[in-house]
Motif scaffolding. Structure first.
Motif, PDB file in Angstrom:
ATOM      1  N   GLU A 130       4.315  20.243  -0.074  1.00 57.09           N
ATOM      2  CA  GLU A 130       5.416  19.126  -0.116  1.00 57.09           C
ATOM      3  C   GLU A 130       6.646  19.752   0.732  1.00 57.09           C
ATOM      4  N   ASP A 131       6.906  18.944   1.523  1.00 54.35           N
ATOM      5  CA  ASP A 131       8.042  19.113   2.494  1.00 54.35           C
ATOM      6  C   ASP A 131       9.388  18.498   1.878  1.00 54.35           C
ATOM      7  N   SER A 132      10.531  19.016   1.471  1.00 57.48           N
ATOM      8  CA  SER A 132      11.751  18.515   0.798  1.00 57.48           C
ATOM      9  C   SER A 132      12.029  17.393   1.717  1.00 57.48           C
ATOM     10  N   GLU A 133      12.213  17.576   2.699  1.00 61.87           N
ATOM     11  CA  GLU A 133      12.811  16.432   3.795  1.00 61.87           C
ATOM     12  C   GLU A 133      11.825  15.320   3.787  1.00 61.87           C
ATOM     13  N   ILE A 134      10.489  15.613   3.933  1.00 63.25           N
ATOM     14  CA  ILE A 134       9.536  14.474   4.193  1.00 63.25           C
ATOM     15  C   ILE A 134       9.633  13.769   2.521  1.00 63.25           C
ATOM     16  N   ALA A 135       9.905  14.614   1.563  1.00 68.51           N
ATOM     17  CA  ALA A 135       9.723  13.993   0.126  1.00 68.51           C
ATOM     18  C   ALA A 135      10.975  13.018  -0.039  1.00 68.51           C
ATOM     19  N   GLY A 136      11.966  13.582   0.461  1.00 74.31           N
ATOM     20  CA  GLY A 136      13.430  13.066   0.264  1.00 74.31           C
ATOM     21  C   GLY A 136      13.298  11.632   0.951  1.00 74.31           C
ATOM     22  N   ALA A 137      12.707  11.697   2.168  1.00 71.67           N
ATOM     23  CA  ALA A 137      12.692  10.438   3.027  1.00 71.67           C
ATOM     24  C   ALA A 137      11.695   9.293   2.325  1.00 71.67           C
ATOM     25  N   ILE A 138      11.036   9.615   1.802  1.00 75.63           N
ATOM     26  CA  ILE A 138       9.929   8.725   1.099  1.00 75.63           C
ATOM     27  C   ILE A 138      10.707   8.351  -0.042  1.00 75.63           C
ATOM     28  N   ALA A 139      11.356   9.087  -1.014  1.00 78.11           N
ATOM     29  CA  ALA A 139      11.751   8.660  -2.188  1.00 78.11           C
ATOM     30  C   ALA A 139      13.026   7.694  -1.888  1.00 78.11           C
ATOM     31  N   LYS A 140      13.618   7.917  -0.876  1.00 76.80           N
ATOM     32  CA  LYS A 140      14.801   7.062  -0.567  1.00 76.80           C
ATOM     33  C   LYS A 140      14.316   5.819   0.418  1.00 76.80           C
ATOM     34  N   ASP A 191       0.777  -1.188  -0.018  1.00 80.85           N
ATOM     35  CA  ASP A 191       0.161  -0.082   0.065  1.00 80.85           C
ATOM     36  C   ASP A 191       0.869   1.302  -0.029  1.00 80.85           C
ATOM     37  N   LEU A 192       2.081   1.280   0.727  1.00 84.06           N
ATOM     38  CA  LEU A 192       2.830   2.363   0.800  1.00 84.06           C
ATOM     39  C   LEU A 192       3.504   2.603  -0.477  1.00 84.06           C
ATOM     40  N   ILE A 193       3.919   1.516  -1.141  1.00 82.28           N
ATOM     41  CA  ILE A 193       4.632   1.632  -2.504  1.00 82.28           C
ATOM     42  C   ILE A 193       3.637   2.280  -3.408  1.00 82.28           C
ATOM     43  N   VAL A 194       2.335   1.849  -3.444  1.00 81.68           N
ATOM     44  CA  VAL A 194       1.347   2.275  -4.387  1.00 81.68           C
ATOM     45  C   VAL A 194       1.154   3.728  -4.047  1.00 81.68           C
ATOM     46  N   ARG A 195       0.935   4.111  -2.719  1.00 83.04           N
ATOM     47  CA  ARG A 195       0.658   5.636  -2.523  1.00 83.04           C
ATOM     48  C   ARG A 195       1.765   6.337  -2.823  1.00 83.04           C
ATOM     49  N   VAL A 196       2.971   5.814  -2.781  1.00 85.12           N
ATOM     50  CA  VAL A 196       4.117   6.922  -3.020  1.00 85.12           C
ATOM     51  C   VAL A 196       4.108   7.148  -4.562  1.00 85.12           C
ATOM     52  N   LEU A 197       3.932   6.290  -5.397  1.00 80.53           N
ATOM     53  CA  LEU A 197       3.971   6.039  -6.620  1.00 80.53           C
ATOM     54  C   LEU A 197       2.935   6.959  -7.143  1.00 80.53           C
ATOM     55  N   ARG A 198       1.701   7.154  -6.395  1.00 86.26           N
ATOM     56  CA  ARG A 198       0.538   7.862  -6.979  1.00 86.26           C
ATOM     57  C   ARG A 198       0.903   9.013  -6.820  1.00 86.26           C
ATOM     58  N   LEU A 199       1.467   9.578  -5.544  1.00 82.21           N
ATOM     59  CA  LEU A 199       1.926  10.770  -5.039  1.00 82.21           C
ATOM     60  C   LEU A 199       2.758  11.432  -6.217  1.00 82.21           C
ATOM     61  N   GLU A 200       3.578  10.766  -6.819  1.00 84.06           N
ATOM     62  CA  GLU A 200       4.451  11.115  -7.523  1.00 84.06           C
ATOM     63  C   GLU A 200       3.814  11.332  -9.160  1.00 84.06           C
ATOM     64  N   GLY A 201       2.398  10.954  -9.280  1.00 88.19           N
ATOM     65  CA  GLY A 201       1.982  11.092 -10.222  1.00 88.19           C
ATOM     66  C   GLY A 201       1.900  10.009 -11.358  1.00 88.19           C
ATOM     67  N   ARG A 202       2.564   8.960 -10.702  1.00 88.83           N
ATOM     68  CA  ARG A 202       2.398   7.706 -11.653  1.00 88.83           C
ATOM     69  C   ARG A 202       1.268   6.806 -11.515  1.00 88.83           C
TER      70      ARG A 202
END
Ligand code: AMP
Ligand code: ZN
Length: 452
Positions: free
Chosen positions: A346-356, A47-58
């Motif tokens: 969007e908070d850059s630190e949060i976005a970075g933590a999610i992306a990595k 679910d996290l992976i799906v949500r993260v990808l959708r947040l990225e517009g995928r």
């Protein structure tokens, strides 16, 4: 770009951008019992992976299978888990399967796991499995025996063992891989794709090799290849599935399509409860309904799980769940007092933590820092929390539910206040536990006891 750990190459890889959508397959539940909090940790990862990808517009195409046949149990002398449970509950195996499948969906909804695009059932995709098996026989990767069992020839795949590190020459004869075979295998590590029915009369199907039923590993090969158009970008499951399930699945799928079928293998680590492996025999299996009975919000489970990185083993405790429950309430109260705007920021630190590699503990740490930071305007706090919550899925924008105290709870609170006045600490601790069990959290401050 989202990067995540791939078990096969043993490194963090960027999720590929190959087609219009990211194709994800997650091994689903074997529907002979309720999903416990460990199973849910693995489903939450998908679910996290799906949500993260959708947040990225995928775009995402996400499939999770329902195993309602073919998963054999070692505890029950190789009987199908479904048939064993059907005997215990004196019900038809398909009734058992549908009952627990329904409960699985209810549990997912309670912890805000978004529904997959489809949930194919093993028992309804037997034709796909038969096609896959026929292809493997035709290409020499599988062989049928006289009794009508079809085995995969493990030695026909040179890179067998690449996911788990269990190479064929180190696998010892005598290890039980999936079924106790009938002695007609050519090699001890071969596994059954199709098992002859023998004396079994329920959950059996006709096949070119006679009546029988499918193996568990071929189920996931057939469904993932067919339903995701032979391109599986991410294959998700719990770490225990690495071997033999995913190792065998990889051998089958690669042999069918003649190339690496799965781009990335993603595994969630194991969940312990109060320091121990959850098992029926130890009596420590925890379900969502156990949390609810203790007065906890099921989303406290989600938050407690997110406090740990999916890739580290985690010890879930009641204390951790209680703490998560309090945090959840506090954050919902904050959100209500921080205004009403619905803008995500969007908070850059949060976005970075999610992306990595989906570092949820870091996301939560950052949220706690933002919550405390008096220099950040409250509308901004609210917007960042809304942004984080699109991945965390904690319903932070829902005001905390207000319930009336029962007369028993009022009495317990009074007794505890008295116990504290009398400096009777053991009694006050005992009463705190009783209150906690009934869903009341007590805090002691300079002005005495408060509760929520
Ligand atoms: P099952 O219904 O037993 O086939 O398991 C469903 C999923 O839950 C699989 O991906 C398992 O790897 C995963 N799983 C089982 N036990 C645990 C656990 N204690 N912690 C994390 N994942 C688990
Ligand atoms: Zn699977």
């Amino acid at each position: 770009m989202i990067a995540i750990y791939d078990t096969l190459t043993r490194g963090i890889k960027v999720i590929p951008v190959d087609g219009s959508s990211v194709n994800i397959y997650c091994c689903g539940p074997t529907v002979y019992r309720d999903a416990h909090v460990g199973n849910l940790r693995t489903f939450l990862l998908a679910d996290l992976i799906v949500r993260v990808l959708r947040l990225e517009g995928r775009q995402v195409n996400f499939i999770q299978n329902i195993t309602d046949v073919g998963h054999m149990s070692e505890d029950f002398q190789d009987e199908d888990k479904l048939l064993q449970q059907a005997k215990l509950e004196k019900q038809d195996p398909f009734e058992i399967a549908r009952k627990y499948e329904e409960k699985f969906h209810q549990d997912l909804a309670k912890i805000n796991i978004l529904p997959a695009d489809s949930y194919p059932r093993a028992s309804e995709t037997i034709d796909l499995m038969l096609q896959s098996i026929a292809q493997l026989v035709a290409s020499g990767h599988a062989y049928a025996t006289e009794v009508g069992t079809v085995y995969f020839d493990a030695r026909s795949v040179e890179s067998y063992g690449a996911i788990s590190g269990n190479k064929l020459d180190s696998l010892k004869p005598g290890h039980r891989y999936e079924y106790s075979d009938e002695g007609d295998k050519r090699f001890h590590a071969d596994w059954a794709l199709w098992k002859s029915a023998g004396n079994r009369t329920e959950m059996v199907w006709d096949s070119p090799w006679g009546k029988g039923f499918p193996g568990w590993h071929i189920e996931c090969t057939a469904m993932s290849l067919e339903l995701l158009d032979k391109r599986i970008d991410l294959h998700v499951g719990g770490i225990d599935l690495r071997f033999p399930h995913h190792e065998n699945e990889r051998a089958q799928s690669n042999s069918i399509i003649g190339q690496e079928a799965v781009k990335m293998w993603v595994h969630g680590e194991h969940l312990l409860f109060e320091g121990r492996k959850m098992s029926k025999s130890a009596g420590n299996v925890v379900l969502v309904k156990d949390l609810v009975e203790r007065g906890l919000d099921p989303l406290a489970l989600r938050l407690a799980l997110l406090e740990n990185r999916y890739r580290s083993q985690m010890d879930l405790t009641w204390a951790g769940l209680e703490a998560a429950n309090l945090t959840l309430k506090r954050w919902r109260t904050c959100m209500a007092t921080w205004g009403e705007n619905q803008n995500q920021l969007e908070d850059s630190e949060i976005a970075g933590a999610i992306a990595k590699d989906i570092d949820t503990p870091r996301v939560l740490l950052r949220m706690r820092a933002i919550e405390k930071d008096i220099s950040v305007p409250v509308e901004l706090k609210r917007s960042v929390f809304l942004y984080a919550d699109s991945v965390l899925g904690l319903d932070l924008d829902h005001p905390a539910a207000v319930r009336e105290l029962t007369s028993e709870q009022i009495e317990l609170l009074q007794l505890r206040a008295q116990a504290r006045n009398n400096k009777n600490w053991s009694e006050s601790d005992r009463l705190r536990d009783l209150l906690s069990n009934s869903g009341i959290a007590v805090n002691d401050g300079p002005d005495g006891q408060s509760w929520s």
